[in-house]
Scaffold this motif. Sequence first.
Motif, PDB file in Angstrom:
ATOM      1  N   MET A 222       0.838  -1.202   0.000  1.00 41.75           N
ATOM      2  CA  MET A 222       0.000   0.000   0.000  1.00 41.75           C
ATOM      3  C   MET A 222       0.872   1.250   0.000  1.00 41.75           C
ATOM      4  SD  MET A 222      -3.074   1.330   2.603  1.00 41.75           S
ATOM      5  CE  MET A 222      -2.529   0.258   3.865  1.00 41.75           C
ATOM      6  N   VAL A 223       0.360   2.281  -0.625  1.00 39.80           N
ATOM      7  CA  VAL A 223       0.962   3.606  -0.569  1.00 39.80           C
ATOM      8  C   VAL A 223      -0.119   4.597  -0.184  1.00 39.80           C
ATOM      9  CG1 VAL A 223       2.137   5.445  -1.850  1.00 39.80           C
ATOM     10  CG2 VAL A 223       2.664   3.059  -2.351  1.00 39.80           C
ATOM     11  N   VAL A 224       0.171   5.460   0.790  1.00 36.85           N
ATOM     12  CA  VAL A 224      -0.716   6.551   1.177  1.00 36.85           C
ATOM     13  C   VAL A 224       0.046   7.859   0.988  1.00 36.85           C
ATOM     14  CG1 VAL A 224      -2.029   7.635   3.039  1.00 36.85           C
ATOM     15  CG2 VAL A 224      -1.979   5.140   2.837  1.00 36.85           C
ATOM     16  N   ILE A 225      -0.597   8.819   0.354  1.00 39.28           N
ATOM     17  CA  ILE A 225       0.046  10.093   0.034  1.00 39.28           C
ATOM     18  C   ILE A 225      -0.882  11.238   0.421  1.00 39.28           C
ATOM     19  CG2 ILE A 225       0.925  11.564  -1.834  1.00 39.28           C
ATOM     20  CD1 ILE A 225       1.367   8.877  -3.399  1.00 39.28           C
ATOM     21  N   TYR A 226      -0.309  12.269   1.022  1.00 39.17           N
ATOM     22  CA  TYR A 226      -1.039  13.517   1.269  1.00 39.17           C
ATOM     23  C   TYR A 226      -0.305  14.663   0.585  1.00 39.17           C
ATOM     24  CZ  TYR A 226      -4.071  11.267   4.675  1.00 39.17           C
ATOM     25  OH  TYR A 226      -5.012  10.464   5.269  1.00 39.17           O
ATOM     26  N   GLU A 227      -1.058  15.449  -0.161  1.00 39.59           N
ATOM     27  CA  GLU A 227      -0.500  16.623  -0.818  1.00 39.59           C
ATOM     28  C   GLU A 227      -0.722  17.849   0.056  1.00 39.59           C
ATOM     29  OE1 GLU A 227      -0.593  17.694  -5.318  1.00 39.59           O
ATOM     30  OE2 GLU A 227      -2.336  18.663  -4.413  1.00 39.59           O
ATOM     31  N   ASN A 228       0.372  18.501   0.396  1.00 38.44           N
ATOM     32  CA  ASN A 228       0.349  19.737   1.181  1.00 38.44           C
ATOM     33  C   ASN A 228      -0.412  19.616   2.500  1.00 38.44           C
ATOM     34  OD1 ASN A 228       1.783  21.019  -0.897  1.00 38.44           O
ATOM     35  ND2 ASN A 228      -0.101  21.643  -1.922  1.00 38.44           N
ATOM     36  N   PRO A 229      -0.070  18.658   3.344  1.00 42.42           N
ATOM     37  CA  PRO A 229      -0.718  18.595   4.664  1.00 42.42           C
ATOM     38  C   PRO A 229      -0.271  19.794   5.508  1.00 42.42           C
ATOM     39  CG  PRO A 229       1.109  17.042   4.562  1.00 42.42           C
ATOM     40  CD  PRO A 229       0.960  17.610   3.177  1.00 42.42           C
ATOM     41  N   LYS A 230      -1.210  20.434   6.178  1.00 45.40           N
ATOM     42  CA  LYS A 230      -0.896  21.651   6.946  1.00 45.40           C
ATOM     43  C   LYS A 230      -0.542  21.344   8.397  1.00 45.40           C
ATOM     44  CE  LYS A 230      -2.264  23.982   3.300  1.00 45.40           C
ATOM     45  NZ  LYS A 230      -2.844  22.881   2.494  1.00 45.40           N
TER      46      LYS A 230
ATOM     47  N   THR B 241      -2.671   6.975   8.577  1.00 42.18           N
ATOM     48  CA  THR B 241      -3.765   6.474   7.728  1.00 42.18           C
ATOM     49  C   THR B 241      -3.466   5.066   7.225  1.00 42.18           C
ATOM     50  OG1 THR B 241      -4.295   8.744   7.064  1.00 42.18           O
ATOM     51  CG2 THR B 241      -5.132   6.973   5.668  1.00 42.18           C
ATOM     52  N   PHE B 242      -2.217   4.812   6.897  1.00 40.34           N
ATOM     53  CA  PHE B 242      -1.816   3.476   6.462  1.00 40.34           C
ATOM     54  C   PHE B 242      -2.214   2.447   7.514  1.00 40.34           C
ATOM     55  CE2 PHE B 242       1.163   1.003   3.726  1.00 40.34           C
ATOM     56  CZ  PHE B 242       1.235  -0.160   4.481  1.00 40.34           C
ATOM     57  N   LYS B 243      -1.864   2.725   8.739  1.00 34.61           N
ATOM     58  CA  LYS B 243      -2.186   1.808   9.837  1.00 34.61           C
ATOM     59  C   LYS B 243      -3.694   1.602   9.955  1.00 34.61           C
ATOM     60  CE  LYS B 243      -2.231   1.843  14.911  1.00 34.61           C
ATOM     61  NZ  LYS B 243      -1.812   2.601  16.113  1.00 34.61           N
ATOM     62  N   LYS B 244      -4.442   2.678   9.867  1.00 36.26           N
ATOM     63  CA  LYS B 244      -5.900   2.595  10.008  1.00 36.26           C
ATOM     64  C   LYS B 244      -6.504   1.708   8.924  1.00 36.26           C
ATOM     65  CE  LYS B 244      -7.902   6.454  11.088  1.00 36.26           C
ATOM     66  NZ  LYS B 244      -8.514   7.802  11.033  1.00 36.26           N
ATOM     67  N   ILE B 245      -6.046   1.884   7.696  1.00 38.40           N
ATOM     68  CA  ILE B 245      -6.559   1.063   6.592  1.00 38.40           C
ATOM     69  C   ILE B 245      -6.101  -0.387   6.745  1.00 38.40           C
ATOM     70  CG2 ILE B 245      -6.486   0.695   4.095  1.00 38.40           C
ATOM     71  CD1 ILE B 245      -6.128   3.738   3.779  1.00 38.40           C
ATOM     72  N   ALA B 246      -4.825  -0.568   7.069  1.00 40.73           N
ATOM     73  CA  ALA B 246      -4.258  -1.919   7.152  1.00 40.73           C
ATOM     74  C   ALA B 246      -4.971  -2.777   8.186  1.00 40.73           C
ATOM     75  CB  ALA B 246      -2.767  -1.836   7.466  1.00 40.73           C
ATOM     76  N   GLU B 247      -5.281  -2.198   9.337  1.00 45.16           N
ATOM     77  CA  GLU B 247      -5.947  -2.969  10.382  1.00 45.16           C
ATOM     78  C   GLU B 247      -7.304  -3.480   9.925  1.00 45.16           C
ATOM     79  OE1 GLU B 247      -4.047  -1.063  14.485  1.00 45.16           O
ATOM     80  OE2 GLU B 247      -5.982  -0.311  13.754  1.00 45.16           O
TER      81      GLU B 247
END
Length: 537
Positions: free
Chosen positions: A492-500, A512-518
């Motif tokens: 899996m790859v999770v990407i955020y563009e310009n997180p503030k 988020t990766f962890k949340k989805i993976a579980e």
Amino acid sequence: MFVLGIIARLVYLQIVKYDFYYNISLNQSSKEFTIVQNRAVVTDRNGVVIAKNKKVASLYTFSKQIDDPKSLIAEMRSKGILLSKKTTQKILNQEGFVWIKRGVDIDTAEYFSKKYKSVGYIVDEGRYYPYNNLFSQIVGFVGVDNQGLYGVEKLYDEDLKGEEISIIALKDSTGKYILFHDKEEIIAKERSFSITIDKNMQMIAELSLMEGVQEFGADKGIAIGMDVKNGDILFAVTYPGFDANRFSNYSQDLWKNYSTFYLFEPGSIMKPFTFIYLLEHDMINLDEKIFCENGKYDIYNHTIKDVHPYGTLTAADVLVKSSNIGTIKLNSRIQAKDFYEYLKSLGFGSATQVLGSGEESGLLRIYKKWSGLSQPSISIGQEILVTPIQIVRLYAAIANGGYLFVPKFVKSNEKPLATKVFGEKSLSVVRPLLREVVERGTATTAKSEYVPIAGKTGTAQKFDKRLGRYSNTEYTASFAGYFPYDDPKVSMVVIYENPKKSIYGGTTAAVTFKKIAEQVAVLLGYKIKHLRIKNVG
């Protein structure tokens, strides 16, 4: 049989239907047109219907027969039927046969047909996407004639499209227009076309990504998951997205499948590939000491920085702690030509040949055009452009024993295509290091007590074309990995563009990766004894 069929059809048209078609030819208020019915439904990998047909009406008029065109247009507007300028002008000019509106609900069409003798309708098929946004960037959508315009609907239009039916509209003795088909109504067995996406996994990814974009204040979020054993894409979500039932109401930028079209500099999720090369060629000892210059390193009139000012690290900890300086020093052992050819063999700068989606190829300039700073930059994920799907399949290769699969969004009966790119010698060392990244490195936020995760964080400054330099305010945060670590199923790859809220992949994408993976692990039957379930009541 084929010749007999042609003869029978000619007899039918020339003798049986002669008077009918002759009368039509004499009638100045007739019109022949074509509709398409019985387009194949689209299902997810488990047979859940995600694109299907529904009965709708297509309103038409022989506008020369309209007594009061302005009143008709006004009443249609009051009933929510908004006409284009072109259609409005045709009706006002009474230009003959005019399609008024396609995709109208049948009750509304019936109302206008009864009230206005010059208005008629046909019962047609429209496309309906019951999950609205969920699959829209993958499945795409169709046009008013049920023709594929985007996504799978367009790419596989020949496989999906139904049968054409010619229809003739003819005025009867009362002045009302009636319709004649050139064949009996089609009663066809419903056909289906399957994609590789799992609806439940897609829903998990979409909800998790939506929460992440909101929590971290990101402009965009992307998550893609692949079956490491065969290249099937199990979920691929971009947030925000669009509702395929109302696609014209959204910017075309939102239509894109960003898992294949999003170009970004990967940052530190590139670092494992340097280590794999060095291990394959016996050019590294994980226990050797690398001086990381206390966080600042001048090279080719440019200062390389680490997030933390490390002094001396072991080569293993260079990866676990994600030292830019240490990685650059280790990568300097590789010749530019060799490093370039290695990256090309991994698919960088080339299309993945993914089935079921268009894609960008990324960017990897030939080594002969590199500056002195190019190779050091590429080794830490700068001066190279990649797509999420390129990265997710490479992490799948790390997980599955080194096999780089051609990714698939559509189900296929053919044997999965794969190329051996990594050897077990190097992977047996790198995999534990990626697990250490989660256990004690830059991705401790991805550490789960329910499913073991391995991966690598990435944080990359975005290049500002306007200023001609890297931005100090815009970043791409990412986490790439696989799970379960002890029996890999999904990369899996999770990407955020310009997180503030935070620019770092370890405090955004890894969460988020962890949340989805579980949650995906539960769907896959992974033996989780206890799992927190969010109260949504």
